[in-house]
Scaffold this motif. Structure first.
Motif, short mmCIF file in Angstrom:
data_model
loop_
_atom_site.label_atom_id
_atom_site.label_comp_id
_atom_site.label_asym_id
_atom_site.label_seq_id
_atom_site.Cartn_x
_atom_site.Cartn_y
_atom_site.Cartn_z
N TRP A 306 0.80 -1.24 0.10
CA TRP A 306 -0.04 0.00 0.00
C TRP A 306 0.82 1.27 0.00
O TRP A 306 0.47 2.19 -0.73
CB TRP A 306 -1.05 0.16 1.09
CG TRP A 306 -0.49 0.08 2.52
CD1 TRP A 306 0.18 -1.04 3.27
CD2 TRP A 306 -0.05 1.17 3.27
NE1 TRP A 306 0.44 -0.55 4.56
CE2 TRP A 306 0.43 0.75 4.75
CE3 TRP A 306 -0.24 2.63 3.21
CZ2 TRP A 306 0.89 1.64 5.69
CZ3 TRP A 306 0.18 3.30 4.12
CH2 TRP A 306 0.57 2.88 5.35
N LYS A 307 2.17 1.27 0.54
CA LYS A 307 2.90 2.35 0.43
C LYS A 307 3.42 2.65 -0.72
O LYS A 307 3.41 3.86 -1.22
CB LYS A 307 4.00 2.11 1.60
CG LYS A 307 3.55 1.92 3.12
CD LYS A 307 4.87 1.59 3.83
CE LYS A 307 4.38 1.59 5.27
NZ LYS A 307 5.34 0.93 6.18
N GLY A 310 0.78 4.09 -2.78
CA GLY A 310 0.34 5.49 -2.44
C GLY A 310 1.39 6.37 -3.06
O GLY A 310 0.93 7.31 -3.46
N ARG A 313 0.86 6.42 -7.05
CA ARG A 313 -0.57 7.12 -7.21
C ARG A 313 -0.35 8.59 -6.75
O ARG A 313 -1.56 9.35 -6.81
CB ARG A 313 -1.65 6.45 -6.69
CG ARG A 313 -2.05 5.16 -7.43
CD ARG A 313 -2.58 5.43 -8.88
NE ARG A 313 -2.73 4.60 -9.44
CZ ARG A 313 -1.60 4.02 -10.49
NH1 ARG A 313 -0.44 4.88 -10.72
NH2 ARG A 313 -1.73 3.00 -11.23
N VAL A 315 -0.45 10.08 -3.79
CA VAL A 315 -1.30 10.37 -2.65
C VAL A 315 -0.42 10.30 -1.48
O VAL A 315 -0.91 10.77 -0.54
CB VAL A 315 -2.76 9.39 -2.57
CG1 VAL A 315 -3.45 9.83 -3.57
CG2 VAL A 315 -2.14 8.05 -2.44
N ALA A 316 0.73 10.11 -1.66
CA ALA A 316 1.73 9.73 -0.53
C ALA A 316 3.03 10.29 -0.85
O ALA A 316 3.20 10.25 -1.97
CB ALA A 316 1.66 8.52 0.06
N LYS A 429 -7.61 0.02 0.95
CA LYS A 429 -7.41 1.37 1.19
C LYS A 429 -7.51 1.61 2.95
O LYS A 429 -7.53 0.80 3.31
CB LYS A 429 -8.61 2.25 0.58
CG LYS A 429 -8.90 1.91 -0.95
CD LYS A 429 -9.90 2.94 -1.19
CE LYS A 429 -9.97 3.01 -2.76
NZ LYS A 429 -11.13 3.73 -3.21
N TRP A 430 -7.11 3.07 3.07
CA TRP A 430 -7.26 3.29 4.49
C TRP A 430 -8.74 3.21 5.05
O TRP A 430 -9.56 3.17 3.89
CB TRP A 430 -6.99 4.71 4.45
CG TRP A 430 -5.42 5.00 4.67
CD1 TRP A 430 -4.55 4.84 3.47
CD2 TRP A 430 -4.46 5.22 5.67
NE1 TRP A 430 -3.17 5.35 3.87
CE2 TRP A 430 -3.00 5.40 5.12
CE3 TRP A 430 -4.63 5.45 6.91
CZ2 TRP A 430 -1.93 5.64 5.97
CZ3 TRP A 430 -3.44 5.57 7.94
CH2 TRP A 430 -2.11 5.78 7.51
N TRP A 449 -6.41 12.66 0.83
CA TRP A 449 -6.91 11.50 1.68
C TRP A 449 -8.05 10.91 1.13
O TRP A 449 -8.09 9.52 1.26
CB TRP A 449 -7.10 12.02 3.23
CG TRP A 449 -5.91 12.05 4.16
CD1 TRP A 449 -5.10 13.20 4.40
CD2 TRP A 449 -5.20 10.82 4.49
NE1 TRP A 449 -4.10 12.90 5.17
CE2 TRP A 449 -4.24 11.25 5.14
CE3 TRP A 449 -5.26 9.45 4.46
CZ2 TRP A 449 -3.11 10.72 6.01
CZ3 TRP A 449 -4.35 8.65 5.16
CH2 TRP A 449 -3.18 9.35 5.89
N TRP A 452 -7.67 7.67 -1.12
CA TRP A 452 -7.32 6.43 -0.85
C TRP A 452 -7.91 5.95 0.59
O TRP A 452 -7.48 5.20 1.45
CB TRP A 452 -5.73 6.12 -0.85
CG TRP A 452 -4.82 6.82 0.02
CD1 TRP A 452 -5.10 7.98 0.54
CD2 TRP A 452 -3.59 6.33 0.27
NE1 TRP A 452 -3.96 8.40 1.30
CE2 TRP A 452 -3.11 7.47 1.32
CE3 TRP A 452 -2.88 5.25 0.17
CZ2 TRP A 452 -1.92 7.32 1.47
CZ3 TRP A 452 -1.37 5.27 0.48
CH2 TRP A 452 -0.90 6.44 1.51
N ARG A 476 -4.69 1.84 8.78
CA ARG A 476 -3.87 1.87 7.57
C ARG A 476 -4.41 0.62 6.70
O ARG A 476 -4.97 -0.53 7.28
CB ARG A 476 -2.36 1.32 8.00
CG ARG A 476 -1.72 2.75 8.74
CD ARG A 476 -0.56 2.24 9.68
NE ARG A 476 0.06 1.06 9.00
CZ ARG A 476 1.51 0.97 9.28
NH1 ARG A 476 2.17 2.16 9.92
NH2 ARG A 476 2.24 0.06 8.80
#
Ligand code: FAD
Length: 486
Positions: A306-307, A310, A313, A315-316, A429-430, A449, A452, A476
């Protein structure tokens, strides 16, 4: 001609396949490069521990595995007489699932293909070169060379990882000093209980069921424990050791697989080097005691997937990837230490036998048994707070549950329906869990936020000490608490 994908995963074992699934679930284009033409045929690893089953349940995959395996409510530490009691753990999965690794890999590959992962068998990676924007892999497939360019590469290519070597990451530890053997055999006179261990001054054996008609026999024989790991095991050797230690051979015949394995123990110095990340046996190897390697590899994958998705994408921030080493390297280190401790206990001198007796006695006390069961079951991992800015919230940040896993608790929805927490995590997703009475937003999630995060409003359907008084929990994608507010 160079093919381009977002992520190339080198190695199609359980770790690589699990990672590929996580990335594909988030819509990332991923290619698995696996040198073997065919799936593995040997049983290899046998156990899926409670946290791995939770990880599968977080993606709605537990059913596929449960229907193929055999649950056992106990595990072992160093083959001690008192077994670890998984039935006392705070989880839906109060057992370890006996399932041969070949089935685990088959089910993960099936899922990866369902999600559109490009799994390329017969592809052996030989070279790796990274620059500021990506990584180029080259190798051979069917006598031809291939090139694959990606933004990130994951080395899930096992203990001898070429990705790790070509990235210059040290693999620090100790060489093999002790070996043991195993045989998957037919037993004409199997033991009457599912799991049997016999330990005495002549050595130690453990017998566990594998599939109808087949058993796994593990032997640590002091007279043979300095044989080189590469020395072939014969059926006669296995039977001779079992006869000597147990006084019977249980009608052993028809060996399906014989293997000798050792206690080489090493940990990657870094789980990340630029755009290369390591997971599973590529990052940690150890004596396979307590059935943990595959489990920790799958959990590495759950932490990283997921990291990386993220970051790709957008988003992080890319700095989120640094938390992968920060969170998983200590888990690898703890794994090495507990398997070293088990190796020390798998010695059969009078003093070690006395120590084993004492430890077995201690483990009869549930207060001592449970933490060790949690450790081997993968339940006691707590991550540090993420170095991401927490979303704005009207409430007060509460740190007592930060980084802890949440069990699959029952939730009462405003409609009156009762659903389990993990059923809201299947998309990877979160999850913003709003536990306020008035239904208003406890936490304000900005548009980044929201891209995701799923939001669920509910009340707890059961008393949970760690959630008492909380208005909101941001969970998470791997099921650990990111932030919580009162
Ligand atoms: C006897 C024994 C019993 C065990 N029992 C258990 C148990 O009960 N429970 C448990 O959790 N663990 C157990 N383990 C450990 C477990 O088998 C490993 O931890 C697990 O296989 C690691 O998975 P992985 O995907 O990280 O690596 P691997 O399974 O090693 O997969 C790596 C893959 O990468 C591929 N590869 C390698 N190099 C390249 C290359 N250059 N190019 C392309 N592909 C490449 C390989 O072909 C392989 O498929 C046991 C191990 C042993 C030896």
């Amino acid at each position: 001609m160079t093919d381009v994908v977002e992520v190339a995963v080198v190695g199609g074992g359980p770790t690589g396949l699990m990672l590929a699934c996580e990335l594909a679930l988030a819509g990332i284009s991923v290619r698995v490069l696996e040198r073997r033409l065919e799936p593995v045929r040997q049983s290899r690893a046998l156990t899926l521990h409670p946290r791995s089953l939770e990880v599968l349940a977080l993606r709605g995959l537990d059913g596929r595995f449960l229907e193929r395996g055999m649950p056992l409510p106990t595990g072992h530490f160093a083959m001690l007489d008192t077994r670890l009691d998984f039935s006392a753990l705070d989880t839906t999965f109060k057992f370890t699932l006996f399932l041969p690794q070949l089935v685990t890999e088959m089910l993960l590959e099936q899922r990866a293909r369902e999600l559109g992962v490009d799994v390329r068998r017969g592809h052996e990676v030989r070279e790796l070169r990274q620059d500021a924007d990506g990584v180029e892999l080259t190798g051979t497939a069917g006598g031809q060379s291939f090139r694959c360019r990606s933004r990130y590469v994951i080395g899930a290519d096992g203990a001898r990882s070429i990705v790790r070597q070509l990235s210059g990451i040290g693999f620090v530890g100790t060489d093999t000093s002790v070996t043991a053997v195993l045989g998957d055999v037919v037993l004409a006179e199997p033991p009457s209980t599912p799991v049997v261990s016999v330990i005495n001054g002549r050595g130690g054996i453990m017998i566990v069921p594998l599939s109808p008609g087949l058993h796994r026999v593990l032997v640590v024989d002091p007279e043979r424990m300095h044989a080189a790991a590469r020395e072939e095991v014969t059926f006669d050797e296995l039977r001779w050791s079992v006869m000597k230690i147990a006084g019977a051979d249980f009608g052993m015949r028809e060996p399906q697989w014989l293997s000798r394995f050792g206690n080489e123990t090493r940990l990657a110095e870094a789980y990340k080097a630029g755009r290369v990340l390591l997971a599973g046996d590529a990052a940690h190897i150890h004596f396979p005691a307590g059935g943990q390697g595959l489990n920790v590899g799958m959990q590495d994958a759950m932490n990283l997937g997921w990291k990386l998705a993220g970051v790709l994408r957008e988003v992080a921030p890319s700095s989120l990837l640094e938390s992968y080493h920060r969170e998983r390297h200590p888990v690898g280190d703890a794994l090495l230490r507990n398997t070293e401790a088990q190796t020390a206990l798998m010695n059969f001198t009078p003093s070690v036998l006395a120590l084993r007796d004492m430890m077995s006695g201690f483990l009869k006390n549930p207060v001592l048994n449970r933490p060790l069961a949690e450790r081997l079951g993968g339940m006691d991992t707590v991550y540090p707070e993420l170095e991401l800015p927490a979303p704005a919230c009207e409430g007060e940040l509460v740190k007592t549950s930060t980084g802890r896993r949440l069990p699959d608790v029952a939730l009462k929805l405003p409609s009156g329906a009762v659903k389990r927490l993990y059923s809201f995590m299947h998309e990877g997703k979160w999850l913003m869990l709003q536990l306020r009475d008035d239904g208003g937003p406890a936490v304000r999630l900005d548009s980044r936020w929201m891209r995701w995060t799923n939001v669920v409003q509910a009340h707890l359907g059961e008393e949970r000490e760690e959630l008492r008084g909380l208005r909101g929990v941001l969970l998470r994608p791997d099921g650990h608490v990111g932030w919580a507010w009162a």
